[in-house]
Structure formats: C-alpha cells, structure tokens
Design an enzyme around this catalytic site. Sequence first.
Site, PDB file in Angstrom:
ATOM      1  N   SER A   1       0.825  -1.205   0.000  1.00 37.73           N
ATOM      2  CA  SER A   1       0.000   0.000   0.000  1.00 37.73           C
ATOM      3  C   SER A   1       0.859   1.254   0.000  1.00 37.73           C
ATOM      4  O   SER A   1       1.928   1.284   0.619  1.00 37.73           O
ATOM      5  CB  SER A   1      -0.889   0.005   1.246  1.00 37.73           C
ATOM      6  OG  SER A   1      -1.550   1.246   1.375  1.00 37.73           O
TER       7      SER A   1
ATOM      8  N   LYS B   1      -6.696  -0.363 -10.525  1.00 37.63           N
ATOM      9  CA  LYS B   1      -7.394  -1.012  -9.407  1.00 37.63           C
ATOM     10  C   LYS B   1      -8.659  -0.242  -9.038  1.00 37.63           C
ATOM     11  O   LYS B   1      -8.596   0.950  -8.746  1.00 37.63           O
ATOM     12  CB  LYS B   1      -6.477  -1.092  -8.186  1.00 37.63           C
ATOM     13  CG  LYS B   1      -7.129  -1.724  -6.961  1.00 37.63           C
ATOM     14  CD  LYS B   1      -6.100  -2.077  -5.896  1.00 37.63           C
ATOM     15  CE  LYS B   1      -6.767  -2.794  -4.730  1.00 37.63           C
ATOM     16  NZ  LYS B   1      -7.561  -1.919  -3.860  1.00 37.63           N
TER      17      LYS B   1
ATOM     18  N   TYR C   1      -1.643   5.594  -4.658  1.00 38.50           N
ATOM     19  CA  TYR C   1      -2.591   6.701  -4.689  1.00 38.50           C
ATOM     20  C   TYR C   1      -1.857   7.856  -5.348  1.00 38.50           C
ATOM     21  O   TYR C   1      -0.775   8.228  -4.910  1.00 38.50           O
ATOM     22  CB  TYR C   1      -3.003   7.130  -3.277  1.00 38.50           C
ATOM     23  CG  TYR C   1      -3.916   6.175  -2.570  1.00 38.50           C
ATOM     24  CD1 TYR C   1      -5.172   5.866  -3.093  1.00 38.50           C
ATOM     25  CD2 TYR C   1      -3.538   5.603  -1.365  1.00 38.50           C
ATOM     26  CE1 TYR C   1      -6.024   4.993  -2.418  1.00 38.50           C
ATOM     27  CE2 TYR C   1      -4.386   4.738  -0.698  1.00 38.50           C
ATOM     28  CZ  TYR C   1      -5.624   4.433  -1.235  1.00 38.50           C
ATOM     29  OH  TYR C   1      -6.454   3.580  -0.565  1.00 38.50           O
TER      30      TYR C   1
ATOM     31  N   THR D   1      -4.774   2.920  -7.790  1.00 38.91           N
ATOM     32  CA  THR D   1      -6.127   2.860  -7.233  1.00 38.91           C
ATOM     33  C   THR D   1      -6.957   4.042  -7.730  1.00 38.91           C
ATOM     34  O   THR D   1      -6.559   5.192  -7.560  1.00 38.91           O
ATOM     35  CB  THR D   1      -6.084   2.884  -5.699  1.00 38.91           C
ATOM     36  OG1 THR D   1      -5.422   1.703  -5.251  1.00 38.91           O
ATOM     37  CG2 THR D   1      -7.491   2.933  -5.111  1.00 38.91           C
TER      38      THR D   1
ATOM     39  N   HIS E   1     -12.806  -1.703  -3.403  1.00 39.80           N
ATOM     40  CA  HIS E   1     -12.027  -1.258  -2.247  1.00 39.80           C
ATOM     41  C   HIS E   1     -12.511  -1.995  -0.987  1.00 39.80           C
ATOM     42  O   HIS E   1     -12.605  -1.401   0.090  1.00 39.80           O
ATOM     43  CB  HIS E   1     -12.177   0.269  -2.101  1.00 39.80           C
ATOM     44  CG  HIS E   1     -10.930   0.956  -1.592  1.00 39.80           C
ATOM     45  ND1 HIS E   1     -10.143   1.746  -2.387  1.00 39.80           N
ATOM     46  CD2 HIS E   1     -10.339   0.969  -0.369  1.00 39.80           C
ATOM     47  CE1 HIS E   1      -9.141   2.238  -1.677  1.00 39.80           C
ATOM     48  NE2 HIS E   1      -9.232   1.770  -0.452  1.00 39.80           N
TER      49      HIS E   1
END
Lengths: 358, 358, 358, 358
Positions: free
Chosen positions: D109, D229, D133, D159, D253
């Site tokens: 992440s 994603k 992100y 994402t 998510h």
Amino acid sequence: MPAADPINCADYERLAEELLEPGAHGYFAGGAGDERTLRDNVEAFRRWRLVPRVLVDVSQVSTATTVLGTEISLPVVVAPVAFQRMANEGGEPAMARAAAGAGTVMCLSTIATSRPSEVAAAAPGGHRWMQLYCFKDREVTEAIVAEAVESGFEAIALTVDAPWIGPRERDLRSGFQVPAEIDVPAVAAATGSDGPVSVTDVFDLIDPSLDWDDLARLVESYEIPIILKGVAAADDAERAAECGVAGIIVSNHGGRQLDSAIATIDAVGDVADAAGDRVEVFLDGGVRRGTDVVTALARGARAVLVGRPALWGLAARGEDGARHVLEILRSETALALALCGCPTPADVRGKHVMSIVR
Amino acid sequence: MPAADPINCADYERLAEELLEPGAHGYFAGGAGDERTLRDNVEAFRRWRLVPRVLVDVSQVSTATTVLGTEISLPVVVAPVAFQRMANEGGEPAMARAAAGAGTVMCLSTIATSRPSEVAAAAPGGHRWMQLYCFKDREVTEAIVAEAVESGFEAIALTVDAPWIGPRERDLRSGFQVPAEIDVPAVAAATGSDGPVSVTDVFDLIDPSLDWDDLARLVESYEIPIILKGVAAADDAERAAECGVAGIIVSNHGGRQLDSAIATIDAVGDVADAAGDRVEVFLDGGVRRGTDVVTALARGARAVLVGRPALWGLAARGEDGARHVLEILRSETALALALCGCPTPADVRGKHVMSIVR
Amino acid sequence: MPAADPINCADYERLAEELLEPGAHGYFAGGAGDERTLRDNVEAFRRWRLVPRVLVDVSQVSTATTVLGTEISLPVVVAPVAFQRMANEGGEPAMARAAAGAGTVMCLSTIATSRPSEVAAAAPGGHRWMQLYCFKDREVTEAIVAEAVESGFEAIALTVDAPWIGPRERDLRSGFQVPAEIDVPAVAAATGSDGPVSVTDVFDLIDPSLDWDDLARLVESYEIPIILKGVAAADDAERAAECGVAGIIVSNHGGRQLDSAIATIDAVGDVADAAGDRVEVFLDGGVRRGTDVVTALARGARAVLVGRPALWGLAARGEDGARHVLEILRSETALALALCGCPTPADVRGKHVMSIVR
Amino acid sequence: MPAADPINCADYERLAEELLEPGAHGYFAGGAGDERTLRDNVEAFRRWRLVPRVLVDVSQVSTATTVLGTEISLPVVVAPVAFQRMANEGGEPAMARAAAGAGTVMCLSTIATSRPSEVAAAAPGGHRWMQLYCFKDREVTEAIVAEAVESGFEAIALTVDAPWIGPRERDLRSGFQVPAEIDVPAVAAATGSDGPVSVTDVFDLIDPSLDWDDLARLVESYEIPIILKGVAAADDAERAAECGVAGIIVSNHGGRQLDSAIATIDAVGDVADAAGDRVEVFLDGGVRRGTDVVTALARGARAVLVGRPALWGLAARGEDGARHVLEILRSETALALALCGCPTPADVRGKHVMSIVR
C-alpha cells in the site's frame, strides 16, 4: 419434537444425532468446507414446486420401477455410505436386509465394514450394486470387483467425484477415525494393515489419475454394467453415454467433496436431457421426502439414492429403522404420485414441476 | 399484540389459537408434511406487488360481483372447512348465517357436523354451494347431493385434490379425532357407525378412482352446476372446461394434501388464461388481506375462497366473529379497489400486479 | 449504537423514537396493513446495485440541480409530512428554515399545523411547494391554494394516492389523535371546528371523485404548476403528461395507503421512461442514504423527496436536526456522485445501476 | 468454534478480532455506510455454484499461473492493506516474507507503515507490486514510484476508486487514528509532519482530478506496467485497455468506498469479457475459500487478491499466520481445481459456474 414413534426422515435424523458418538455423527452428517452444498442439496428442493394433475384414477398406485432392468418396489435406492458398523453393530448386513425387505437395491460402499460376500450372504434375495473407488493398487481393486461379481452384485457404481479428499472440517476438528475395533476390509487389503482407519488413509489409496479412457476400458472389461457416480454436467453425461455406461448418478457426494458445487436437483435436468434414452439417470443428495422423490423424477431422474436418511434409520433402530425409513419414503412417494395424478413413476413428467426462481 | 377488539384476520388467528383445544387447533391450522405449501400459499402473495392507478372517481366503490350468476356483495366466498362444531358450538349453521349476513356464498363441507338441510334452514336467504367428496358408496354420495339440491344449494364444488389423505403430521402426533359427542352425518351415513371420526376414516370413504369421464357424467347428471375444486394446472383447466364445469377453484387444499405443491397465487394466472371466458376461476388459499383479494383478481380470479380466516372468526366469536372477518375482508377489499383505481372488481386487470421475482 | 452525535439518518430515526410520544411516533413511523410496502420501499433499494465509473475528474462535484426550473443545492426535496408540531414545537416553520438553509424546496402538507403564510414568513428566502388534498369543499381548497400562491409557493403537489384513508393499524390500536392544543388550520377551515383532529377526520374531507378531467381543469386554472404525487404506473404517467402536469412524484404515500403496492424504486424506471423529457419525475419513499439518491437518479428520477428522515431530524433536534439530516444527505450524495464518476446529478445514467434479481 | 489450530480463513478472522484493539479492528474489518457491499462481496459468491467435471487425470494439479508474465505459485495475490504494523509489529516486511514464502506477489500500500525499499529488503526474492494513490503533490508521488521501481517492484497498481474518502462509520464512531508511534512514511513525506495519521489525512492528499488522460500519460511515463485497481464496468475496462494498462483489478475497495456498489464476483464477468485477451483481469474482494478463487477464475479472472484474510493471518500469528492463510488458500484452490476436473488454473472455464438467481 419427534414423536415417540418417528414418522418421517427428520425424526430419524434427530434420533440418530442423540444416539451417535459426536465424532461419528460429525463424520456422517458433515460436509465439505462451509457446508454450502450440504445445505443446498436440501434447500434447492424448496426452490421447485410440484404442479399436480387431477382426475386420474389413482385407486391403484405403484411405486415400482426398474433400474438397469432390475425391478424395484420404489424409486429409491440405498446410497453407499462408508463405515456403517460405526452407526449400528448390524452394519452393512443389516442395511442390506433392510433394502431387500423394502424391495430395493442397496449400493455397498468400497469402504464398508463388511466384505461384499458377507453382505450378499446377509440378504440373499436382495439386489446389490457395488460402489467402487478405483484404487491405485489395481489388483486390490479388481479383487473387490471380482468378489462383488461373484457375490451377485448387479452393477458397479464407480465414484468419480472424489479423486482428492474433500475438506471435511468437522472431522479435522474432531480428529475423527474409525474405531480400532471396526474393520474396513478393503482398506486393510490395500494397506496390509488393520490399524484404525482415517478418511485420509482411504483417499491415499484412490487413484486420482482415472480418466475417460480408463472408464471406457472398465466398461469393456467388467462383466456387469457400470454406473457413473458423481456427475453434474451435461457434457460429462454425454461423454459417459458414449463410453457405454449403463447409468449416471447425479451427485456431489452428499456435499462432502466440492463445497459450492451445484445442488443435485438443480443439476439433474440438464444431465437427464443430455443422457436421453441411452443411459438411466439417478439423483443422489438432499432427498428427505416422497415429494422430493417425485420432484427428481419430474426433472428426469429414473430413481433417487438416499444415504443419510437410511443411515439415520440404521443408527436409531438397526435394520428395522433403516427399513422403516424406506417404507416411509415409499408411502410418501406413493402419496405424492397419487396427488400428482401419476399412478406410476413413469407417469411423472417435466410439467409436474416448476421453479420459483427462474 | 392483538387489540382487545380484533381488527384484522391475524388478530382472529391468534384469538382462535388461544381458545381452541390444541388437537383441534392443529387439525384446522396444520398442513401436509413440512408445511411448505401451507406457508407458501401466504408468502407467495408477498412476491407479487400491486401497481395502483390514480385519478379514477372512487367515490362509489362496490365490491359486489357475481359467481356463477349469483350476486354476492364481495368477491370472497366461505371455503368448505370440515367439523366446524369443533371450533364453535354454532358450527356450520352459524357460519351459514355469517356468510348470508355478509352477502356471500357459504360452501359447506361434505364432512360437516350438520346436514345440508340444517344449514339451509339456518340461513334461508343465503347462497350455498355444496362441497362434495365423491365416496366409493355412490348411493350415499347421491343422497348428499340430493339433499343439497333439495335444500337449495346452487352448485356442487367437487374436490379432486384429495383422492388420498394428505400426510398431516400434526394430527398423527396429536392423535386427533373428532370428539365422540360431535356428529358427522355424512360419515355416519357412509359407515353406518357414529363412533368418533378420524380424518383417516373420512378418506377411507373417498373414491380415488374418480376420473375425467366420471366428471363428464356428473356434469350431465346433476341438476346444478359443478365447480371443480383443487386444480393447479392449465391443461387440467382446459379439460375441465371441455367437460362443462361452471367453475374451477385453484386450490391445494390449504396446503393439507400435496406438500411442495405450487402456491395458489402462483398457479392461478395460467389456469385463468386457459379457462378464458368459458369457466369462472376462483382462488382458494393464502388470502389474509383485501390486498390479497385484489391480487388474485388481477391474476385472473373472479373471486377467492377463505377457509381458515372465517373459521378463526367462528372459533373466536361464533357467528359474529365469522361475520366480522368477512366484513373486515370486504372493507379491506373495497379500500384496495379504491386505491388501485378500480371502482368494481371487474375493473381489476393484469396490469395491476407485477412479480418481484420473475 | 448511535453515537452521541448522530452521523446518519438511522441515528436520527432511533433518537426520534426515543423522544416521541408512542402514539405520535406510531403515526409518523407506521404504514398501512402489514407494512409490507413500508418496509419494501427501503429494502427494494437493496435489490439494486451501483456500478461506478472511474477516472473522471471529481475535484469539483456539485449536487445542485433544478426542479421545475428552480435551482436547488441537492437533489433532495423535503416531502410533505402532516402535523409537524407534534414532532417538535418548531413545527413546519422550523422545517421550512431547515430546507431553506440547506438550499432546497420544502413541500408543505395541506394538513400542516401552520398556515402556508406563516411557513412562508418563517423562511422568506426559501423555495416551497404546497401539497394539496383536494377537499370536497372546493372553496376551502381554493382558499388554501390561493394562500399558497400569494405566499410565494412555486408549485402545487396534488396528492392522488389517498382518495380513501389507508388502513393504519398502529393508529387504530393506539387511538391516535392530534393533541387538542395543536391546531390544524386547513381542517379547522373545512370543518368549522377546532376540536382534536384524527386522521379519519382529514380523509372525510378529501374528494374521492377526483379524476383526470378534474386534473386537466386544475392545470388550466392554477397560476402555478401542478406536480402529481402518488403515481406508480407508466400509463398514468403518460396521461399525466398529456394533462400538462409539470412533474410526477412516484410515491406510495410512504407505505401508508395501499399495502403491497410496488416499492417506489421498482416503479420509477417505467414512469420515467413514459414521462420522457416532457415531465420531471421525482421519487418519494425509502431514501435513507446518498447512495439511494443516486440509485433513484440512475433509474430516471430528477430528485427525490424525503419525509421521515427530515422529520426524525426535526423531532430529535428541531430545525438544526432537520437541517443536519439534509446536510448528511447532501454530503452522502456528493460522495456517491464522486465515487460513481459523476460530477453532477445530470451525469448519472441508467448504466450506473443494475438489479440483482432481474 | 475455531480449533486450537486455525484451519480456514474464518478461524483467522475470529482470532484476529480477539487480538486486535477494537479501533484498529474496526478500521480493518469495516466498510462504507451500511456495509451492504462489504457483506455482499462475500455473499454474492453464494449466488454462484460450481459445476464440476469428472474423469480428468488430476494426479498432478498445479495452482501455478502467471500474472503480467511473473510466475506465481497460486492464483492469489496479497492485496494492498494500509497500516499493517497496526495489525502486527512485523508489519509489511512480515507480509512480504509471507507472500514470498508462499510464492506469490505482495502488493504494498502507498500508506504502508514501511517504505518500499524496506519491504523489498525484507523479502529480496519476492515479487512485489506497488499500490499507488496519486497524490496532489506529484513530486511525492513520483518519489514513491521511483523508490518502488528502484526497489524492484514489478508493477504499479493505481487505485482509482478512492478519489474521495469512503464513509467509514466505524472509524467515525471510534475516532480511529493510527497510533502516534507508528510511522506512515508516504504521508509524512507529503505532509511534512509525522503526527498521528487519520484516514482523512490520507485522503486529503489524494488527487481527485485524476482522469483517463492522466492515466494515458502515466502508462507512457512509468518504466513498469500499470494495473488499474477499482474498476467495475465493462466500458471502463475497454477504455483502460485502450490506455495500455497491463491489468485491471475489479474491486470496490473491499466495500470501503461506495456502499451499494456491485459485488466484485457479480462485476468481473462483464469486465473480463470487455478486456478480452488484451489485459489481465483480477478480482479483489470477498474471497474466503479456494472455491471462491475457482469461481472467480471461471468468471474470467486470471487471479484474485486477498486483503483481509492475509491481514487476519498477520494479526493472529505474524508472518507465519499470513503465510499459513496463503497456504490454506493454495491447498483449497488445488482441491477445488482437482474436484472441478481442472489440473491448472488455465483449465477453468465459464462452464464451470452457474448463477442460481439469473
């Protein structure tokens, strides 16, 4: 709230649960993984409804039919269930007498706690099929088949949905083993040991490489017909028919192998359509009522197999209990036939059912 | 939480359960087998939704309609229910007065605890149908029909979904019998005995060989029209129409005969389509609200029958209770008609409902 | 487990239930009959799923839209709810200030506990619609309309799903009446009495003969547009469009009139298709989340109405509570728009939802 | 009733719940809004059934496959989960070793509690993807990407379903923050502060304006492939393919962003059809069993991602627990493949599943 006298399969299920040792009960009652398919086999019948027909003379209703040319008195065959002596000391011989008494076929498990010859001797007038796991050790396998043939078994029900062992978590948690004092002759023959048997021991013996070519060869070589047990798909049914099997049992091993597998009543229609007139199709799994039997017939099954219900009968009351379960199913089936306007199983058609979800 | 004063059918159902002797309650409330169809008759209505229309003048709404040419004040007929004296000492005469008071037809059961002539005498201005089980003893059967005709009954509702007795397990467990002090005249006439009556005794009398040819002969021979009770399939409706019946009651005997049978509201559409304009179609089973009545009309029924709701009224408060139940259904039906934009039952159409599952 | 600070509509619902007198709570919370439609309005949203789109610039998301040409800051209008002073002493004026503060329209009930002019004076900058029951007494009706027009109300929301009173059993059991100290000006004007008001009193005033011709005349005669409230069917929407209404509110009166009526989210698609570009379509009933708002937009609604959620806010915390509920719905709607890839309500399309049952 | 030794993912879920601090557990376990999508991701798998094929040689079953050309030993990738040190002091390095040990990819992440280089160093032989992100601060973003590339990460999982923060009410109620003693390097880099981090802080950094043009530029500029994603719709998949992404992760998510969003198993089929052979499609969300993995493959996924199951393993038993969860999924997947008659993941086809609702 079971009556003092059990009057339906659910009563026997509760009685058996009270009587059986928890590990043994878990073995018989449990399924694979989250037990979705175990439950869905039963629940899926509730997504189908019977559509009865009226004003047919049902003063004479017969539940009799034939399976592979053998006359049976009700379209319900006793499914193979392992280790029956664990449920009741009468074991498979008691179950064989119950089936014979009820006028139907008993299918004996490879991993029974009695030899085929003993079972045959216990119910000489009865009809029997031999369920077969094809072991890696083909000699042992052939010896089992030979004994079955010699003992008058009329077909081999070759199980093909268990090349690997299903994930039975109840057994994992209980540490289930067959008690040491109970023999499992086929396993002893294959392992050369007669120590306590676990389900893993059994699956270690099974040949996971068995394929359609093997099946074709077995069909050729065996003196008695082969029924393929564990089919769910129309294309497999088609191929089985081409291989020359005499019957197909739509089964998911009672929800004990592939969890999330399609319920048998949801699968049997397509399989029966594919099989057509070439092969007899049977349904195994989820049958608890005569109305379930008739639903299965309407979706194309020639007969059904019942495993747990008969076993709960055996567990609760030995031979008499197993026989009583079959008699309950016979009278429930007769009644369902009568109320559907079908004097015989052969009168049941697709029009007698509809789905409420599709 | 029923109010001191019951305001809907469910209130009466609870009151009756409190008041009735458990065995009698089980007889009236119970169904066959696992009671799947018993429950589904009610639940299936919840899979249908009303689609109202607006801006229709509903300052005058009439629930009146006709059944077989007879004017009734609401599209709800009292279904035949056996042994009504077991629910309330007023028995069938009280029910007949309730129905007449409400302006609708009462259908009397063959196995009533009063004779047809007594029931007629109790409510001389009322309309009545005679439910008929065709007994093996045709003389007794014809005597029942003759008495009904003579007593001014306007139709014969011939029950055809009960050639065999349904498996009512509540009765089996409770050992239910009609108390010895309550007479069942038709059974006494057929058996020549007036000992206590069980449901099995009744079914032993019924002729399970009745078929379409018999029906055609009965239609010819009876002076009053025949309504066929217990139909679920379009092809049977077609055949019934060809035989000349005046009406068809889509019914599964209140879930008391073939468990797993299709719910009546799920079956009535196809039956009504098949019947077309030739035969009036009625729905019997699962109606508990005026909105259920309108749903049934929208699916093609001309009227509905209510059995248990009226009986709970009788059990709770005698004639007044049964009458109140009918008045509740009338006012609920009027309201549902008004809110659907239908000043009369005849204004209800297929477009007023839709299924949420199909 | 509501937080000390309520964070969603459900929190406000629980707070209001704790605070309100049971009879009043039953009046506001309850529905007709078995409350099937009351529940289904909410549950039906769970049968629809959002299908988001990604990689759209959502750095600027606006929930603003227009209804009948009026700009509002979120596609949520405050639905008409009767007797608001019963929920909170601030009553309709507080609700009007909450709506104005949130930048949206308040629709005032005919049977409000404040006059239209008072409500207008309480929130002079706000936008208002006047919900109208057409009374048998047309003079009183016209006086209400005239006061509304004079007070700057921008549309008449003519309720057509309540020609008869719905069977609200909670009120029957509780004996609900508006407390004597609370005035209901329109009812007082129509009855000439200011005793305590029951719901039956109100419905006795309503004209159940109102029809499409009346509607056409009203459209002609009123100075402000008419929105038709209580439509569920495409053919009614078609006819309403032909009559010249400016809007249609798909509504079943919050499940308070015809029980078993189709849920609003299940009905709105067909209505919106029929209305096309001619008439704006709104959904009223079951909205509890911003995701519900977006689901309604995707099915063709231009905006939704919320009744109970705003009322629970008013009951729990007066104007601030009602305003907070609207702000919660605004921020939830903004978020749902952003996460669906829709910078504005106008970007939402049919492709953004799918049903999981059909 | 988890065994002393956990044997499936549900056992680990319960263990983790017992061990984790409630706020942290709420953060990991919770979803958006009413958690409809959180639950539906799991439940939707129960609306699909496997249709096994038999008599395939499954003596050799391999779960191995490739993702973006990288060989992995099972079709299960470790999904990006934030703040892993909060679950176990081993944090992301422990998870990376678990994934490497199991022979699969770990996706790290952006808001991990370890830097990409640390994670790479912890499991040098492992395969890694970097979840990204895209921050408003593109310099920080590019620094993260650069460190990942330099550290041997093989793809960027961008994402796109989180341009705004999802409404996670458990966190709102618990006041959840990452404990001050736990660093979140990317957040620290972007904010220049290393105070305690809340989820809101993170989302404040994310660029909500990211669009398809940005994606096309990123695909051009990055040295390693991009996987998109958070896709649910076929048209987005089509556009992603045109932009040149290497993979698409069908994800909502984990039910943490848009509540009411379609379940991943219900969405993946259309996405996979749209992607065709151009782009690899993965499913993320709801996988708890090997049978779920095979269901996803049958609907067109090349592999699945598991987030919570691996995290529960980490929380319960650190690296060993996470590794054990992956081994459980591997053996369950192998078994499901064997019992479906599929020696490899590539043998799974659409015919191996059917929906029970459509």
